[in-house]
Motif scaffolding. Structure first.
Motif: not given
Length: 496
Positions: A391-416
């Motif tokens: 569970v702890a390792e899967i939660q870490r993987d979920i947070q990795v995906a959330g971190y990457e999604k936050a970066i992509q969303s921020a990049f999209c906001e700046v690009a727009d």
């Protein structure tokens, strides 16, 4: 600490008894033992290792540069280095933002969440140290006469006073330290969440203030147009009564008049809604002196903000930092889950005094101590520990995906925001020229109509075109101002 007292009280009667009947537990080396025990606690606390995996920041899943990013001067300050007081030029807007930062309920909740996280971190960090408490107690027992040789019932009393701690875990494998690190990262993440909330609040207040100014300017334009068309309609009606114009001209004049009247009603409602929205986001009644009467040219800073490199910009945004803190907290929880597979050593100890008489509790020879070490080694847990680690390792993987999604969303906001800024200057210039041309066309059409050269229909078309061009110019100016605010927010500015 009641357990400490009970252990001391139980151990006291089992000791050798003096002729007076008082329990005397004399340990010459007790003080040295407790001192050595304290040194052991300190060594265990300072020397504890953890099983937290080595943290590596995930690579940003975005391009190396922003599309359509303008070349900025090297000396230009970054957006997050420009305080909102320095960015917004209008003093009324600055006062309004300050008022919102004091009264907005969402920001207040974010600040309280920080205090709660700080308190929770303090609770978790306290587990690194033993909880020492002082306790005292009395144990009274009555034995029936059948249990005594003399046949008489007896009452025995035992008194105890002790100082000690219970179930203090020696954190050899870093379970407690891993949980403390998790709580620390969660606390730091809430601080970044508050900064992110402040950025959003500053941008929201500025956007609402600008929209109110634009709608008030639209309302003023609609009222002015309505008054002009009202006069034109009255003139056309008198001309119709004299037979100078046709009924079609009169109906077309009335059509424009009623259209302007509908716009006045629509923008009146829109202005009222804008004022309500602004009061909501500010969190208090907005003074009339701080409300804009029109969309001024100096509503936002005119200097262009440097976009910079994505790695630099995204590292500064509080929401990205918050996502990384959550990832680090999840990484720390893996260390705690791993440590659960290893032995857990806990100590319970107390030192004090015990006696059968209250007045002799602190006399010489009444010293008592208790030392109860415990070790627990998991042997069979039916897969519980492995499941917890999964569970702890899967939660870490979920947070990795959330971190990457936050970066992509921020990049999209700046690009727009950059994409919008890239063409707004040209749009604004074109709209200004269009409004000027429409105004000139209306003047010529009116002169030609009064001179009998042109028809009334062409004059009405020129009025309609001028009104539409002026409305579009206001909308474009609003887009220009709000895009500056959006870019300032996307680049991480506004939290200072």
């Amino acid at each position: 600490m009641n357990d400490f007292a009970a252990q001391s009280a139980v151990s006291a009667p089992a000791a050798a008894r003096a002729p007076s009947g008082r329990a005397l537990v004399t340990v010459p080396g007790a003080r040295r033992a407790l001192r050595a025990l304290g040194l052991a606690f300190a060594a265990a606390t300072l020397g504890a290792c953890t099983l937290i995996p080595a943290y590596e920041r995930p690579a940003a899943p975005v391009p190396a540069s922003f599309p359509q990013a303008p070349a900025a001067a090297p000396a230009a300050p970054a957006a997050d280095a420009i305080a909102w007081r320095d960015y917004f030029a209008d003093p009324r807007l600055r006062q309004l933002i300050a008022l919102a930062l004091e009264n907005n309920r969402d920001l207040r909740v974010a600040a309280l969440a920080i205090e709660r996280a700080r308190a929770q971190y303090g609770i978790q960090r306290a587990d690194l140290f033993p909880s020492i408490a002082l306790s005292g107690g009395q144990n009274a027992q009555r034995a029936p006469g059948a249990f005594n040789a003399g046949g008489e019932s007896t009452v025995s009393r035992q008194y105890s006073a002790s100082l000690g701690f219970a179930a203090y875990e020696l954190d050899f494998f870093g379970r407690v330290r891993s949980l403390e690190e998790q709580a620390l990262q969660t606390y730091l993440g809430t601080e970044e969440a508050r900064r992110s909330a402040q950025i959003s609040l500053v941008a929201e207040v500025a956007g609402a203030w600008l929209r109110l100014g634009a709608d008030r300017e639209r309302l003023a334009l609609a009222r002015s147009t309505f008054e002009t068309r009202q006069k034109s309609y009255e003139l056309t009606r008198r001309s119709f009564d004299l037979g100078a114009v046709s009924a079609l001209d009169l109906q077309q004049a009335e059509t424009l008049l009623q259209g302007a009247r509908a716009d006045v009603a629509r923008y009146t409602a829109q202005v009222a809604q804008d004022e309500n929205a602004l009061a909501l986001v500010v969190g208090a009644a907005v003074p009339t002196a701080l409300l804009p009467q029109a969309l001024g040219e100096d509503a936002a800073a005119v200097a262009e903000l440097p976009a910079g490199l994505p790695s630099e910009v995204l590292a500064r945004r509080p929401d990205i930092v918050q996502a990384e803190r959550a990832l680090q907290a999840a990484n720390a929880s893996i260390g705690a889950a791993r440590a659960a597979f290893f032995p857990r050593i806990s100590l319970t100890a107390s030192a004090g005094s015990a006696s059968t008489a209250l007045d002799g509790l602190f006399e010489s020879g009444s010293r008592a101590w208790s030392f109860v070490p415990q070790i627990r080694l998991p042997i069979f847990e039916a897969g519980r520990l492995q499941a917890s680690l999964d569970v702890a390792e899967i939660q870490r993987d979920i947070q990795v995906a959330g971190y990457e999604k936050a970066i992509q969303s921020a990049f999209c906001e700046v690009a727009d925001a950059l994409a919008e800024r890239a063409t707004l200057a040209e749009q604004l210039d074109a709209r200004r020229r269009l409004a000027a041309a429409a105004a000139r066309s209306f003047e010529l059409s009116e002169a030609r109509y009064r001179g009998g050269v042109d028809s009334y229909l062409n004059l009405l078309d020129a009025q309609r075109s001028l009104y539409a061009a002026e409305l579009e110019l206001i909308a474009t100016r609003l887009s220009d101002a709000t895009s500056r605010v959006a870019l300032y927010k996307a680049l991480g500015g506004g939290w200072q």
